[in-house]
Design a protein around this motif. Sequence first.
Motif, PDB file in Angstrom:
ATOM      1  N   HIS A 172       0.833  -1.215   0.000  1.00 28.05           N
ATOM      2  CA  HIS A 172       0.000   0.000   0.000  1.00 28.05           C
ATOM      3  C   HIS A 172       0.867   1.264   0.000  1.00 28.05           C
ATOM      4  CE1 HIS A 172      -3.723  -2.064  -0.026  1.00 28.05           C
ATOM      5  NE2 HIS A 172      -3.625  -2.561   1.200  1.00 28.05           N
ATOM      6  N   ALA A 173       2.010   1.200   0.687  1.00 24.82           N
ATOM      7  CA  ALA A 173       2.945   2.339   0.653  1.00 24.82           C
ATOM      8  C   ALA A 173       3.416   2.562  -0.792  1.00 24.82           C
ATOM      9  CB  ALA A 173       4.139   2.081   1.575  1.00 24.82           C
ATOM     10  N   VAL A 174       3.656   1.471  -1.517  1.00 27.59           N
ATOM     11  CA  VAL A 174       4.056   1.554  -2.929  1.00 27.59           C
ATOM     12  C   VAL A 174       2.935   2.186  -3.764  1.00 27.59           C
ATOM     13  CG1 VAL A 174       4.521   0.159  -5.004  1.00 27.59           C
ATOM     14  CG2 VAL A 174       5.755  -0.300  -2.889  1.00 27.59           C
ATOM     15  N   SER A 175       1.704   1.798  -3.484  1.00 35.97           N
ATOM     16  CA  SER A 175       0.556   2.368  -4.218  1.00 35.97           C
ATOM     17  C   SER A 175       0.467   3.872  -3.997  1.00 35.97           C
ATOM     18  CB  SER A 175      -0.741   1.707  -3.780  1.00 35.97           C
ATOM     19  OG  SER A 175      -0.718   0.336  -4.092  1.00 35.97           O
ATOM     20  N   ILE A 176       0.737   4.328  -2.763  1.00 34.95           N
ATOM     21  CA  ILE A 176       0.734   5.770  -2.471  1.00 34.95           C
ATOM     22  C   ILE A 176       1.857   6.450  -3.255  1.00 34.95           C
ATOM     23  CG2 ILE A 176       1.071   7.532  -0.669  1.00 34.95           C
ATOM     24  CD1 ILE A 176      -0.216   5.456   1.318  1.00 34.95           C
ATOM     25  N   ALA A 177       3.025   5.796  -3.277  1.00 29.95           N
ATOM     26  CA  ALA A 177       4.167   6.348  -4.028  1.00 29.95           C
ATOM     27  C   ALA A 177       3.844   6.441  -5.524  1.00 29.95           C
ATOM     28  CB  ALA A 177       5.396   5.467  -3.804  1.00 29.95           C
ATOM     29  N   LYS A 178       3.159   5.430  -6.044  1.00 31.48           N
ATOM     30  CA  LYS A 178       2.792   5.446  -7.473  1.00 31.48           C
ATOM     31  C   LYS A 178       1.788   6.566  -7.774  1.00 31.48           C
ATOM     32  CE  LYS A 178       3.908   0.700  -8.701  1.00 31.48           C
ATOM     33  NZ  LYS A 178       3.437  -0.673  -8.891  1.00 31.48           N
ATOM     34  N   SER A 179       0.908   6.856  -6.812  1.00 29.78           N
ATOM     35  CA  SER A 179      -0.022   7.986  -6.974  1.00 29.78           C
ATOM     36  C   SER A 179       0.757   9.283  -7.119  1.00 29.78           C
ATOM     37  CB  SER A 179      -0.959   8.110  -5.762  1.00 29.78           C
ATOM     38  OG  SER A 179      -1.779   6.982  -5.657  1.00 29.78           O
ATOM     39  N   THR A 180       1.852   9.425  -6.373  1.00 32.57           N
ATOM     40  CA  THR A 180       2.702  10.624  -6.429  1.00 32.57           C
ATOM     41  C   THR A 180       3.292  10.784  -7.819  1.00 32.57           C
ATOM     42  OG1 THR A 180       3.310  10.242  -4.134  1.00 32.57           O
ATOM     43  CG2 THR A 180       4.722  11.736  -5.375  1.00 32.57           C
ATOM     44  N   ILE A 181       3.745   9.680  -8.392  1.00 32.85           N
ATOM     45  CA  ILE A 181       4.392   9.724  -9.707  1.00 32.85           C
ATOM     46  C   ILE A 181       3.360  10.039 -10.794  1.00 32.85           C
ATOM     47  CG2 ILE A 181       5.578   8.263 -11.417  1.00 32.85           C
ATOM     48  CD1 ILE A 181       7.157   7.134  -8.934  1.00 32.85           C
ATOM     49  N   ARG A 182       2.125   9.580 -10.604  1.00 35.34           N
ATOM     50  CA  ARG A 182       1.058   9.859 -11.586  1.00 35.34           C
ATOM     51  C   ARG A 182       0.643  11.327 -11.605  1.00 35.34           C
ATOM     52  NH1 ARG A 182      -1.569   5.396  -9.732  1.00 35.34           N
ATOM     53  NH2 ARG A 182      -3.036   6.711  -8.584  1.00 35.34           N
ATOM     54  N   VAL A 183       0.699  11.974 -10.433  1.00 33.27           N
ATOM     55  CA  VAL A 183       0.202  13.355 -10.325  1.00 33.27           C
ATOM     56  C   VAL A 183       1.012  14.275 -11.225  1.00 33.27           C
ATOM     57  CG1 VAL A 183      -0.060  15.328  -8.764  1.00 33.27           C
ATOM     58  CG2 VAL A 183      -0.670  13.050  -7.977  1.00 33.27           C
ATOM     59  N   LYS A 184       0.305  14.996 -12.103  1.00 38.47           N
ATOM     60  CA  LYS A 184       1.023  15.924 -13.002  1.00 38.47           C
ATOM     61  C   LYS A 184       0.416  17.316 -12.866  1.00 38.47           C
ATOM     62  CE  LYS A 184       2.627  12.693 -16.533  1.00 38.47           C
ATOM     63  NZ  LYS A 184       2.002  11.450 -16.100  1.00 38.47           N
ATOM     64  N   GLY A 185       0.912  18.059 -11.896  1.00 36.37           N
ATOM     65  CA  GLY A 185       0.475  19.445 -11.713  1.00 36.37           C
ATOM     66  C   GLY A 185      -1.024  19.617 -11.557  1.00 36.37           C
ATOM     67  N   ASN A 186      -1.692  18.620 -10.952  1.00 35.40           N
ATOM     68  CA  ASN A 186      -3.140  18.760 -10.727  1.00 35.40           C
ATOM     69  C   ASN A 186      -3.406  19.836  -9.685  1.00 35.40           C
ATOM     70  OD1 ASN A 186      -3.638  16.610 -12.462  1.00 35.40           O
ATOM     71  ND2 ASN A 186      -3.389  15.112 -10.832  1.00 35.40           N
ATOM     72  N   LYS A 187      -4.593  20.375  -9.731  1.00 42.65           N
ATOM     73  CA  LYS A 187      -5.006  21.394  -8.762  1.00 42.65           C
ATOM     74  C   LYS A 187      -4.940  20.798  -7.357  1.00 42.65           C
ATOM     75  CE  LYS A 187      -7.182  25.333  -7.710  1.00 42.65           C
ATOM     76  NZ  LYS A 187      -6.452  26.580  -7.669  1.00 42.65           N
ATOM     77  N   ARG A 188      -4.219  21.477  -6.466  1.00 47.12           N
ATOM     78  CA  ARG A 188      -4.023  20.975  -5.102  1.00 47.12           C
ATOM     79  C   ARG A 188      -5.163  21.406  -4.185  1.00 47.12           C
ATOM     80  NH1 ARG A 188       1.788  20.335  -4.559  1.00 47.12           N
ATOM     81  NH2 ARG A 188       1.384  19.485  -2.494  1.00 47.12           N
ATOM     82  N   ILE A 189      -5.440  20.622  -3.167  1.00 44.91           N
ATOM     83  CA  ILE A 189      -6.421  20.989  -2.138  1.00 44.91           C
ATOM     84  C   ILE A 189      -5.686  20.920  -0.794  1.00 44.91           C
ATOM     85  CG2 ILE A 189      -8.741  20.595  -1.216  1.00 44.91           C
ATOM     86  CD1 ILE A 189      -9.297  18.770  -3.666  1.00 44.91           C
ATOM     87  N   PRO A 190      -5.058  22.033  -0.374  1.00 43.90           N
ATOM     88  CA  PRO A 190      -4.187  22.004   0.816  1.00 43.90           C
ATOM     89  C   PRO A 190      -4.851  21.450   2.074  1.00 43.90           C
ATOM     90  CG  PRO A 190      -4.015  24.111  -0.320  1.00 43.90           C
ATOM     91  CD  PRO A 190      -5.133  23.377  -0.964  1.00 43.90           C
ATOM     92  N   GLU A 191      -6.148  21.786   2.306  1.00 46.47           N
ATOM     93  CA  GLU A 191      -6.780  21.329   3.550  1.00 46.47           C
ATOM     94  C   GLU A 191      -6.943  19.800   3.570  1.00 46.47           C
ATOM     95  OE1 GLU A 191     -10.192  23.514   1.292  1.00 46.47           O
ATOM     96  OE2 GLU A 191      -8.003  23.427   1.268  1.00 46.47           O
ATOM     97  N   VAL A 192      -7.183  19.213   2.388  1.00 45.72           N
ATOM     98  CA  VAL A 192      -7.290  17.748   2.321  1.00 45.72           C
ATOM     99  C   VAL A 192      -5.912  17.120   2.521  1.00 45.72           C
ATOM    100  CG1 VAL A 192      -7.965  15.753   0.916  1.00 45.72           C
ATOM    101  CG2 VAL A 192      -9.346  17.823   0.848  1.00 45.72           C
ATOM    102  N   GLU A 193      -4.893  17.730   1.916  1.00 44.09           N
ATOM    103  CA  GLU A 193      -3.521  17.213   2.071  1.00 44.09           C
ATOM    104  C   GLU A 193      -3.095  17.242   3.540  1.00 44.09           C
ATOM    105  OE1 GLU A 193      -0.822  19.050  -0.686  1.00 44.09           O
ATOM    106  OE2 GLU A 193      -1.686  17.971  -2.381  1.00 44.09           O
ATOM    107  N   ALA A 194      -3.505  18.301   4.256  1.00 47.55           N
ATOM    108  CA  ALA A 194      -3.170  18.403   5.691  1.00 47.55           C
ATOM    109  C   ALA A 194      -3.824  17.254   6.460  1.00 47.55           C
ATOM    110  CB  ALA A 194      -3.629  19.749   6.244  1.00 47.55           C
ATOM    111  N   ASP A 195      -5.069  16.930   6.100  1.00 48.41           N
ATOM    112  CA  ASP A 195      -5.775  15.815   6.753  1.00 48.41           C
ATOM    113  C   ASP A 195      -5.115  14.475   6.429  1.00 48.41           C
ATOM    114  OD1 ASP A 195      -7.646  17.279   8.130  1.00 48.41           O
ATOM    115  OD2 ASP A 195      -9.178  17.159   6.566  1.00 48.41           O
ATOM    116  N   ILE A 196      -4.700  14.315   5.166  1.00 52.39           N
ATOM    117  CA  ILE A 196      -4.027  13.064   4.766  1.00 52.39           C
ATOM    118  C   ILE A 196      -2.737  12.890   5.562  1.00 52.39           C
ATOM    119  CG2 ILE A 196      -2.704  11.999   2.867  1.00 52.39           C
ATOM    120  CD1 ILE A 196      -4.983  12.885   0.984  1.00 52.39           C
ATOM    121  N   TYR A 197      -2.015  13.986   5.718  1.00 52.72           N
ATOM    122  CA  TYR A 197      -0.751  13.934   6.457  1.00 52.72           C
ATOM    123  C   TYR A 197      -1.006  13.532   7.912  1.00 52.72           C
ATOM    124  CZ  TYR A 197       4.176  14.895   7.179  1.00 52.72           C
ATOM    125  OH  TYR A 197       5.518  14.752   7.429  1.00 52.72           O
ATOM    126  N   GLU A 198      -2.063  14.117   8.498  1.00 52.36           N
ATOM    127  CA  GLU A 198      -2.410  13.812   9.894  1.00 52.36           C
ATOM    128  C   GLU A 198      -2.869  12.354  10.029  1.00 52.36           C
ATOM    129  OE1 GLU A 198      -5.005  15.722  13.489  1.00 52.36           O
ATOM    130  OE2 GLU A 198      -4.905  16.885  11.641  1.00 52.36           O
TER     131      GLU A 198
END
Length: 223
Positions: A97-123
């Motif tokens: 699953h950690a690999v799947s998260i890493a692969k999601s990072t590689i797929r992302v190509k300058g998509n519109k960010r949602i900082p508040e959701v990213e903060a929740d994911i980090y938490e």
Amino acid sequence: MLRSQFDEDLTKLHTQFYEMGMAVSEAIYKSVKAFVNHDKALAQEVIEGDKSINKRELKLEKKSFEMIALQQPVTKDLRMIVTVMKASSDLERMGDHAVSIAKSTIRVKGNKRIPEVEADIYEMAENVKQMVDAVLMAYVKSDAKAARKIAKSDEHVNHFFKKIYAESIQIMEKHPETVIGGTDYLQVAGYLERIGDYVTNICEWIVYLKTGKISELNVNQKK
């Protein structure tokens, strides 16, 4: 002589399991850090490192089978070996699953960010990593009480998943340009939630190790 060799092998098995667990914990931490920071190099590091985690699991499995076949362990020792085999399989899936998260990072190509959701994911990831580290300590100490408590904390992880899901859907509906990025957030939160479920599985194996009974912890929480 045979007994002391067996005890030595058992100690090695425990140590190798713990080391595998620490490698998985680090992979989870790095994969989320890479995702939130859009760090593709770090994500690649997680993907490459997974080979080592898989090798560790195979080594543990092979040694466990050898010990069962050659030394025919008594009940308590057999429980220890079975626990390592089952729990290392859960660790390996957490690494996937950690690999799947890493692969999601590689797929992302300058998509519109949602900082508040990213903060929740980090938490959410912080909570998951704390669970992983705590379950490894509970395993080392054969602490069934701690294992039950850790399994209970999976409720927080599930709460985060629901929160991120609701938040992402709401933002995607209002701002269609966030749909691609938002979909990634949903996937990553899903991977983290499943890692929490695997930690609960390991908690169940710790309880089994101590009591000899298979207990379903968080039966309402797990899918």
